[in-house]
Design a protein around this motif. Structure first.
Motif, PDB file in Angstrom:
ATOM      1  N   ARG A 107       0.847  -1.196   0.000  1.00  0.00           N
ATOM      2  CA  ARG A 107       0.000   0.000   0.000  1.00  0.00           C
ATOM      3  C   ARG A 107       0.884   1.248   0.000  1.00  0.00           C
ATOM      4  NH1 ARG A 107      -5.077  -1.950   1.690  1.00  0.00           N
ATOM      5  NH2 ARG A 107      -4.984  -3.868   2.946  1.00  0.00           N
ATOM      6  N   PRO A 108       0.446   2.338  -0.611  1.00  0.00           N
ATOM      7  CA  PRO A 108       1.237   3.569  -0.574  1.00  0.00           C
ATOM      8  C   PRO A 108       1.168   4.270   0.778  1.00  0.00           C
ATOM      9  CG  PRO A 108      -0.795   3.925  -1.781  1.00  0.00           C
ATOM     10  CD  PRO A 108      -0.729   2.457  -1.496  1.00  0.00           C
ATOM     11  N   ALA A 109       0.128   3.981   1.555  1.00  0.00           N
ATOM     12  CA  ALA A 109      -0.056   4.596   2.866  1.00  0.00           C
ATOM     13  C   ALA A 109      -0.964   3.690   3.685  1.00  0.00           C
ATOM     14  CB  ALA A 109      -0.687   5.985   2.730  1.00  0.00           C
ATOM     15  N   GLY A 111      -3.941   1.987   5.233  1.00  0.00           N
ATOM     16  CA  GLY A 111      -5.360   2.007   4.904  1.00  0.00           C
ATOM     17  C   GLY A 111      -5.682   2.283   3.448  1.00  0.00           C
ATOM     18  N   ALA A 112      -4.693   2.680   2.658  1.00  0.00           N
ATOM     19  CA  ALA A 112      -4.921   2.959   1.239  1.00  0.00           C
ATOM     20  C   ALA A 112      -5.049   1.649   0.471  1.00  0.00           C
ATOM     21  CB  ALA A 112      -3.765   3.779   0.673  1.00  0.00           C
ATOM     22  N   PRO A 113      -5.705   1.664  -0.688  1.00  0.00           N
ATOM     23  CA  PRO A 113      -5.774   0.444  -1.510  1.00  0.00           C
ATOM     24  C   PRO A 113      -4.372  -0.024  -1.898  1.00  0.00           C
ATOM     25  CG  PRO A 113      -7.333   2.093  -2.286  1.00  0.00           C
ATOM     26  CD  PRO A 113      -6.453   2.784  -1.292  1.00  0.00           C
ATOM     27  N   ARG A 114      -4.236  -1.306  -2.093  1.00  0.00           N
ATOM     28  CA  ARG A 114      -2.962  -1.836  -2.562  1.00  0.00           C
ATOM     29  C   ARG A 114      -2.699  -1.328  -3.981  1.00  0.00           C
ATOM     30  NH1 ARG A 114      -1.820  -5.600   1.315  1.00  0.00           N
ATOM     31  NH2 ARG A 114      -3.622  -6.585   2.313  1.00  0.00           N
ATOM     32  N   GLU A 117      -4.626  -2.696  -6.821  1.00  0.00           N
ATOM     33  CA  GLU A 117      -6.042  -2.352  -6.911  1.00  0.00           C
ATOM     34  C   GLU A 117      -6.273  -1.023  -7.631  1.00  0.00           C
ATOM     35  OE1 GLU A 117      -7.054  -4.578  -2.672  1.00  0.00           O
ATOM     36  OE2 GLU A 117      -6.885  -2.392  -2.746  1.00  0.00           O
ATOM     37  N   GLY A 118      -5.191  -0.334  -7.951  1.00  0.00           N
ATOM     38  CA  GLY A 118      -5.293   0.951  -8.638  1.00  0.00           C
ATOM     39  C   GLY A 118      -5.095   0.824 -10.134  1.00  0.00           C
ATOM     40  N   VAL A 176       3.024  -1.326   4.039  1.00  0.00           N
ATOM     41  CA  VAL A 176       3.193  -0.022   3.393  1.00  0.00           C
ATOM     42  C   VAL A 176       4.573   0.019   2.749  1.00  0.00           C
ATOM     43  CG1 VAL A 176       3.343   2.470   3.743  1.00  0.00           C
ATOM     44  CG2 VAL A 176       1.628   1.138   4.984  1.00  0.00           C
TER      45      VAL A 176
END
Length: 214
Positions: A107-109, A111-114, A117-118, A176
């Protein structure tokens, strides 16, 4: 320890078997063919991981099994099921299971999407990234309760195209992505293998997703 490396002749697998053998472990490599330049002191087994008998044989009598397989060739679209079955077998046998994933599972941060997933993953790698992330999600959601597993993601710049050099250093993080002072994420093949075999020996993470970068 008795360490079995699945995909032991690929880029990651070759570095892993070399590092583990250099430390005196009893190492067995499984792959579809034997390497042109085998590592001294290793046992090389050949066979398809699509065959359940091969999977069972790979797990039996091992202390640790590390899946360094990629969803390419005959394993494209099949790796999720293969690693799920390996998790089942390892749980039954009391064997520790390590799975080598990709940067896109991070993840970039918090709780952010993996990343997988982007929309930023290049199209030619998107399906592979999604499948490896599905393997991770399966472990997190439904791995056998008694299975001792770990999933390792390397830095973004990692692979045969950027083999790098052995420096003897690395950082361990969680899910992260680890970045350096310049915002880059990278790790050499040798130093990634160093980190993975250190984890095998030190056993610091159980049922966890970890990352390795400089």
């Amino acid at each position: 320890m008795r360490i079995t490396i699945l995909g032991g002749t690929g880029f990651t697998g070759t570095n892993l078997v070399r590092e583990a053998a250099a430390r005196g472990h009893d190492v067995t490599s499984y792959s579809r063919s034997t390497p042109a330049e085998p590592v001294d002191g290793l046992r090389y087994e050949t066979g398809s991981l699509l065959d359940d008998a091969v999977r069972r044989r790979a797990v039996t009598n091992a202390d640790v099994v590390i899946s360094a397989l990629s969803p390419r060739g005959e394993l494209e679209g099949e790796l999720r099921g293969i690693d799920a079955r390996l998790a089942e077998l390892a749980g039954e046998e009391g064997v520790r299971l390590g799975v080598i994933g990709g940067f896109s599972g991070l993840r970039p941060a918090p709780g952010a999407p993996r990343f997988a997933e982007g929309d930023d993953v290049p199209p030619q790698f998107a399906a592979e990234a999604r499948e490896m992330t599905e393997v991770l999600e399966d472990l997190l959601a439904s791995a056998p309760a008694d299975l001792d597993w770990f999933f390792v993601s390397p830095g973004a710049a990692y692979g045969a195209y950027v083999p790098g050099e052995a420096t003897g250093r690395y950082r361990i993080g969680g899910e992260v992505a680890l970045l350096d002072a310049d915002g880059q994420s990278a790790i050499s093949g040798a130093d990634f293998a160093l980190a993975v075999i250190d984890e095998v020996e030190k056993h610091e993470h159980r049922r966890a997703h970890i990352s390795v970068a400089y």
